[in-house]
Write an enzyme that holds these catalytic residues in place. Structure first.
Site, PDB file in Angstrom:
ATOM      1  N   CYS A  80       0.832  -1.188   0.000  1.00  7.19           N
ATOM      2  CA  CYS A  80       0.000   0.000   0.000  1.00  7.19           C
ATOM      3  C   CYS A  80       0.877   1.252   0.000  1.00  7.19           C
ATOM      4  O   CYS A  80       1.921   1.296   0.647  1.00  7.19           O
ATOM      5  CB  CYS A  80      -0.940   0.095   1.195  1.00  7.19           C
ATOM      6  SG  CYS A  80      -2.045  -1.292   1.355  1.00  7.19           S
ATOM      7  N   ARG A  83       4.101  -0.374  -4.627  1.00  6.55           N
ATOM      8  CA  ARG A  83       3.766  -0.854  -3.289  1.00  6.55           C
ATOM      9  C   ARG A  83       2.496  -1.688  -3.265  1.00  6.55           C
ATOM     10  O   ARG A  83       2.124  -2.223  -2.223  1.00  6.55           O
ATOM     11  CB  ARG A  83       3.610   0.330  -2.333  1.00  6.55           C
ATOM     12  CG  ARG A  83       4.846   1.186  -2.239  1.00  6.55           C
ATOM     13  CD  ARG A  83       4.615   2.351  -1.317  1.00  6.55           C
ATOM     14  NE  ARG A  83       4.653   1.931   0.070  1.00  6.55           N
ATOM     15  CZ  ARG A  83       5.726   1.944   0.829  1.00  6.55           C
ATOM     16  NH1 ARG A  83       6.858   2.350   0.332  1.00  6.55           N
ATOM     17  NH2 ARG A  83       5.684   1.556   2.080  1.00  6.55           N
ATOM     18  N   TRP A  88      -2.432  -2.939  -1.559  1.00 11.51           N
ATOM     19  CA  TRP A  88      -2.039  -4.340  -1.627  1.00 11.51           C
ATOM     20  C   TRP A  88      -2.880  -5.022  -0.557  1.00 11.51           C
ATOM     21  O   TRP A  88      -2.688  -4.789   0.640  1.00 11.51           O
ATOM     22  CB  TRP A  88      -0.545  -4.502  -1.332  1.00 11.51           C
ATOM     23  CG  TRP A  88      -0.064  -5.907  -1.521  1.00 11.51           C
ATOM     24  CD1 TRP A  88       0.270  -6.513  -2.693  1.00 11.51           C
ATOM     25  CD2 TRP A  88       0.126  -6.887  -0.504  1.00 11.51           C
ATOM     26  NE1 TRP A  88       0.654  -7.810  -2.461  1.00 11.51           N
ATOM     27  CE2 TRP A  88       0.579  -8.072  -1.144  1.00 11.51           C
ATOM     28  CE3 TRP A  88      -0.038  -6.907   0.879  1.00 11.51           C
ATOM     29  CZ2 TRP A  88       0.870  -9.247  -0.441  1.00 11.51           C
ATOM     30  CZ3 TRP A  88       0.253  -8.065   1.582  1.00 11.51           C
ATOM     31  CH2 TRP A  88       0.701  -9.223   0.914  1.00 11.51           C
ATOM     32  N   ASN A  91      -1.668   2.274   5.387  1.00 10.49           N
ATOM     33  CA  ASN A  91      -0.724   1.247   4.944  1.00 10.49           C
ATOM     34  C   ASN A  91      -0.309   0.489   6.195  1.00 10.49           C
ATOM     35  O   ASN A  91       0.166   1.093   7.150  1.00 10.49           O
ATOM     36  CB  ASN A  91       0.492   1.938   4.297  1.00 10.49           C
ATOM     37  CG  ASN A  91       1.667   0.994   4.101  1.00 10.49           C
ATOM     38  OD1 ASN A  91       1.490  -0.208   4.009  1.00 10.49           O
ATOM     39  ND2 ASN A  91       2.868   1.554   4.035  1.00 10.49           N
ATOM     40  N   GLY A  92      -0.500  -0.842   6.201  1.00  8.46           N
ATOM     41  CA  GLY A  92      -0.124  -1.631   7.374  1.00  8.46           C
ATOM     42  C   GLY A  92      -1.250  -2.559   7.775  1.00  8.46           C
ATOM     43  O   GLY A  92      -2.136  -2.855   6.976  1.00  8.46           O
ATOM     44  N   GLU A 115      17.141 -18.811  -6.444  1.00 14.12           N
ATOM     45  CA  GLU A 115      16.771 -17.510  -7.008  1.00 14.12           C
ATOM     46  C   GLU A 115      16.159 -17.689  -8.400  1.00 14.12           C
ATOM     47  O   GLU A 115      15.184 -17.019  -8.756  1.00 14.12           O
ATOM     48  CB  GLU A 115      18.009 -16.601  -7.047  1.00 14.12           C
ATOM     49  CG  GLU A 115      17.867 -15.300  -7.814  1.00 14.12           C
ATOM     50  CD  GLU A 115      16.816 -14.326  -7.282  1.00 14.12           C
ATOM     51  OE1 GLU A 115      16.197 -14.617  -6.239  1.00 14.12           O
ATOM     52  OE2 GLU A 115      16.594 -13.293  -7.924  1.00 14.12           O
ATOM     53  N   LYS A 146      12.479 -16.403  -9.333  1.00  9.68           N
ATOM     54  CA  LYS A 146      12.237 -15.451 -10.432  1.00  9.68           C
ATOM     55  C   LYS A 146      11.196 -16.005 -11.393  1.00  9.68           C
ATOM     56  O   LYS A 146      10.278 -15.313 -11.788  1.00  9.68           O
ATOM     57  CB  LYS A 146      13.525 -15.244 -11.210  1.00  9.68           C
ATOM     58  CG  LYS A 146      14.421 -14.087 -11.191  1.00  9.68           C
ATOM     59  CD  LYS A 146      14.202 -12.776 -10.660  1.00  9.68           C
ATOM     60  CE  LYS A 146      13.513 -12.590  -9.373  1.00  9.68           C
ATOM     61  NZ  LYS A 146      14.262 -11.968  -8.309  1.00  9.68           N
ATOM     62  N   GLU A 197       7.581 -16.189  -9.797  1.00  5.90           N
ATOM     63  CA  GLU A 197       6.893 -14.944  -9.447  1.00  5.90           C
ATOM     64  C   GLU A 197       6.426 -14.159 -10.676  1.00  5.90           C
ATOM     65  O   GLU A 197       5.438 -13.436 -10.587  1.00  5.90           O
ATOM     66  CB  GLU A 197       7.728 -14.057  -8.518  1.00  5.90           C
ATOM     67  CG  GLU A 197       8.914 -13.400  -9.136  1.00  5.90           C
ATOM     68  CD  GLU A 197       9.676 -12.535  -8.150  1.00  5.90           C
ATOM     69  OE1 GLU A 197       9.065 -11.842  -7.336  1.00  5.90           O
ATOM     70  OE2 GLU A 197      10.921 -12.555  -8.208  1.00  5.90           O
ATOM     71  N   HIS A 257      17.456 -37.385  -2.560  1.00  6.85           N
ATOM     72  CA  HIS A 257      16.784 -37.537  -1.267  1.00  6.85           C
ATOM     73  C   HIS A 257      15.301 -37.208  -1.358  1.00  6.85           C
ATOM     74  O   HIS A 257      14.667 -36.888  -0.353  1.00  6.85           O
ATOM     75  CB  HIS A 257      17.474 -36.659  -0.215  1.00  6.85           C
ATOM     76  CG  HIS A 257      18.905 -37.034  -0.012  1.00  6.85           C
ATOM     77  ND1 HIS A 257      19.288 -38.204   0.606  1.00  6.85           N
ATOM     78  CD2 HIS A 257      20.054 -36.436  -0.412  1.00  6.85           C
ATOM     79  CE1 HIS A 257      20.603 -38.299   0.609  1.00  6.85           C
ATOM     80  NE2 HIS A 257      21.098 -37.220  -0.011  1.00  6.85           N
ATOM     81  N   LYS A 297       6.252  -4.418  -4.175  1.00  4.86           N
ATOM     82  CA  LYS A 297       7.700  -4.216  -4.136  1.00  4.86           C
ATOM     83  C   LYS A 297       8.216  -4.004  -2.716  1.00  4.86           C
ATOM     84  O   LYS A 297       9.351  -4.339  -2.415  1.00  4.86           O
ATOM     85  CB  LYS A 297       8.034  -3.001  -5.002  1.00  4.86           C
ATOM     86  CG  LYS A 297       9.503  -2.756  -5.221  1.00  4.86           C
ATOM     87  CD  LYS A 297      10.094  -3.718  -6.205  1.00  4.86           C
ATOM     88  CE  LYS A 297      11.577  -3.534  -6.374  1.00  4.86           C
ATOM     89  NZ  LYS A 297      12.190  -4.776  -6.885  1.00  4.86           N
TER      90      LYS A 297
HETATM   91  C1  F6R Z   1      11.750 -11.201  -5.509  1.00 11.09           C
HETATM   92  C2  F6R Z   1      11.778 -10.040  -4.642  1.00 11.09           C
HETATM   93  C3  F6R Z   1      11.437 -10.227  -3.216  1.00 11.09           C
HETATM   94  C4  F6R Z   1      12.248  -9.267  -2.324  1.00 11.09           C
HETATM   95  C5  F6R Z   1      11.770  -9.383  -0.867  1.00 11.09           C
HETATM   96  C6  F6R Z   1      12.600  -8.515   0.060  1.00 11.09           C
HETATM   97  O1  F6R Z   1      12.107 -10.872  -6.816  1.00 11.09           O
HETATM   98  O2  F6R Z   1      12.048  -8.946  -5.077  1.00 11.09           O
HETATM   99  O3  F6R Z   1      11.598 -11.552  -2.819  1.00 11.09           O
HETATM  100  O4  F6R Z   1      13.596  -9.606  -2.436  1.00 11.09           O
HETATM  101  O5  F6R Z   1      10.427  -9.007  -0.792  1.00 11.09           O
HETATM  102  O6  F6R Z   1      12.481  -7.169  -0.276  1.00 11.09           O
HETATM  103  P1  F6R Z   1      13.563  -6.111   0.216  1.00 11.09           P
HETATM  104  O7  F6R Z   1      14.839  -6.454  -0.472  1.00 11.09           O
HETATM  105  O8  F6R Z   1      13.018  -4.786  -0.190  1.00 11.09           O
HETATM  106  O9  F6R Z   1      13.685  -6.272   1.703  1.00 11.09           O
END
Ligand code: F6R
Length: 609
Positions: free
Chosen positions: A2, A27, A74, A98-99, A481, A485, A488, A504, A604
């Site tokens: 948010c 956000r 969000w 927000n929260g 990772e 990627k 998501e 395993h 984000k």
């Molecule tokens: C995945 C991604 C998330 C962030 C995670 C932490 O592509 O971007 O997994 O890495 O939400 O966010 P920050 O780095 O802002 O603490």
């Protein structure tokens, strides 16, 4: 999680509020809304989905008014429909939040028993209901605000307007960030400085527990006990961060291509490019020589960067590293001692769980360091030492350049630690730093050569429902990772495993419908990883092999595709091998037609637990 924004202005605000929301859309983008006061009456427009839905609505039904608040959501409590979209109105009170109000359920029961009727499924509506009830009982606006703040618990950045006061916004912060911006005869409020960048570069960050009364000529700020406090004004660089996609289709693609450049900025900060040494200011920020251990906590991609960092700190500095995802770390009641230091890795610097872990370590008396992209963030401000990753704003929700810049910083710190602990001597330091400095050139070469092959391969990959990623050593976190990627942004189910773990359990999944992406530079683990590949091939698995020239020459196994990178030094392999992984996820998502920069259900900046 948010974004909120507010303007007490001289001129109509609705359009500018939407403009600010656009920069906060990272956000959350489940719904958006704006409210203003005009002729003593609160008016609002709200729309489900992305901001352009709200823009369309405002184009056909404009909103007048020189004061207003707005929100991009969000969803946490209640589905993302128009009814649950903020601002929430109750009897002349409008609220954006927000929260999470953690005690909303008890408050809702109590307010309902007192006759309140709730329109939404949100936690936020209790804030508007509490304020409205206090006003009906005859309280003034400030008194009502203080009473409400005493009743709610949880995390909040709040903005409130009252229909009977068209010249004031009230705001409060407990957890998520909130900045006040100063203009000429206008004052602004926003979740971050970037939201306010077109209006002003002079801002004040509220501190946790603060609340504020914001008028056209500035703001009065109070602490949790109601004492007036003076918070510093600062000039922010956010205006420099007004970003666009350039010639790229998506921010994610642009950010992948920016990596050689931003990594060279990070390197210039951490190493002396002429002498090939780690800068002293960097190695002095934490007294690595006296440490008995290092603790790392982070979330998501940042956590995976930390996991690669663990291999480096243990190898180059013989420093034991304890690492966990921040949502577990903060509640594990880990015994800590002051001969450990703690690192927190976060692109945004606002992630709620990472911040809570930082506070836990701070309370335990540990020296804390923040590896962050946003230097003005809460995690940076509350840490003893700040290690900026200098990636520039990352807009794509899936992290790319922040990841490789985090790795660059962690590699530099690991070398600094090894040097401070007497394990890396001058020759080795020069050699490692020289290898780091080769990264931008090597990465540019890879970006210029592999895209056509990856695009063709992505078309194939987009036909599958499940994908496995395997790697050993630092390629294991990279496998995690890669899977993160892909899932998501393409919504294809993907899992990463340490290659040695395959037998395993996960090997049971292998068949012709499960491509297996093996990340294997020709390092000291190569032969073992190739043995694991044999096990996959023997069971009909289709292999996508990401290796280097030596690895490609050494392996004779048939593959669905082999992506061959140049031979690179071991310390930079995780950064260079990130590129095919990122591009594979990106192009697969593009073929599948998903919203690459704003994938469903994500945001984000994660400022709730
Ligand atoms: C995945 C991604 C998330 C962030 C995670 C932490 O592509 O971007 O997994 O890495 O939400 O966010 P920050 O780095 O802002 O603490």
């Amino acid at each position: 999680m948010c974004g909120i924004v507010g303007i007490v202005g001289k001129e109509p605000v609705a359009e500018r509020l939407v403009d600010a929301l656009r920069r906060l859309e990272y956000r959350g983008y489940d719904s958006a809304g704006v409210a203003t006061i005009h002729d003593g009456v609160l008016k609002r427009r709200r729309a489900e989905g992305k901001l352009f839905n709200l823009e369309k609505k405002l184009a056909s039904e404009p909103l007048a008014g020189n004061i207003g608040i707005a929100h991009t959501r969000w969803a946490t409590h209640g589905i993302p429909n128009e009814t649950n979209a903020h601002p929430h109105f109750v009897d002349g009170v409008a609220v954006v939040h927000n929260g999470i109000i953690e005690n909303f359920s008890e408050l809702k029961d109590e307010l309902s028993a007192d006759g309140a009727t709730f329109e939404t499924q949100t936690d936020t509506e209790v804030v508007a209901q509490l304020l409205a009830r206090s006003r009906r009982a005859g309280m003034g606006r400030r008194e009502a605000m203080l009473a409400m703040l005493k009743q709610v618990t949880g995390a909040y950045a709040l903005a409130v307007i009252f229909a009977d006061d068209p010249s004031t916004i009230m705001a409060a912060r407990s957890g998520p960030p909130l900045a006040i911006g100063y203009g000429r005869g206008e004052t602004y409020l926003g979740s971050d400085a970037i939201a306010l960048a077109p209006f002003t570069n002079e801002i004040t960050y509220l501190v946790d527990g603060d609340w504020a009364v914001i008028g056209r000529d500035g703001a009065f700020i109070f602490d949790h006990d109601g004492n007036a406090v003076d918070r510093p004004r600062q000039i922010t660089q956010a205006a420099a961060y007004m970003v666009d996609k350039g010639n790229h289709r998506h921010f994610m693609e642009k950010e992948i291509y920016e990596q050689p450049e931003v990594i060279s900025h990070a390197l210039a900060h951490y190493v002396d490019l002429g002498a090939h040494t780690v800068r002293t200011a960097v190695s002095d920020a934490i007294d690595f020589a006296s440490l008995r251990g290092l603790t790392i906590s982070a979330c998501g991609t940042a956590y995976l960067a930390g996991l690669i960092g663990k291999y480096w700190f243990e190898r180059y500095a013989r420093l034991p590293v304890e690492i966990d995802v921040a949502s577990e770390f903060r509640y594990r009641e880990i015994p800590l001692s002051t001969d450990q230091a703690a690192l927190f890795i976060s692109q945004s610097g606002e992630t709620a769980d990472t911040l809570a872990s930082l506070r836990y370590c701070h309370d335990a008396g540990l020296k804390t360091g923040a590896v962050v992209n946003v230097r003005e963030s809460t995690i940076a401000r509350e840490s003893d030492a700040v290690f900026p990753i200098l990636a520039g704003p990352e807009i794509g929700v899936a992290s790319t350049k922040a990841f490789t810049c985090q790795l660059t910083v962690l590699a530099s710190l690991a070398i600094a630690a090894g040097k401070a602990r007497g394990l890396i001597h001058a020759d080795e330091e020069r050699q490692l730093v020289r290898q780091l400095t080769e990264m931008p050139r090597l990465m540019s070469g890879v970006l210029n050569s592999i895209e056509p092959q990856i695009e063709a391969l992505s078309r194939e990959l987009s036909k599958y429902k499940d994908v496995l990623y395997l790697g050993r050593g630092t390629s294991y976190p990279l496998a995690l990772e890669g899977a993160l990627k892909l899932k998501e942004i393409s919504y294809i189910h993907a899992e990463g495993y340490a290659a040695g773990e395959l037998k395993h359990g996960p090997i049971a999944l292998i068949d012709e419908n499960m491509p297996v992406i093996v990340i294997a530079p020709h390092d000291r683990f190569f032969e073992k990883t190739v043995s694991n590949m044999q096990e996959v091939a023997a069971r009909g698995g289709k292999i996508i092999f990401i290796t280097d020239e030596r690895g490609a020459a050494a392996s004779k196994l048939p593959t669905m595709a082999t992506i061959t990178l140049p031979n690179v030094a071991e310390i930079i392999a995780p950064m260079v091998f990130s590129l095919p992984i990122q591009l594979l996820a990106y192009h697969t998502a593009v073929f599948m037609g998903t919203d690459v920069d704003q994938p469903r259900n994500l945001a984000k900046s994660v400022t709730v637990e």
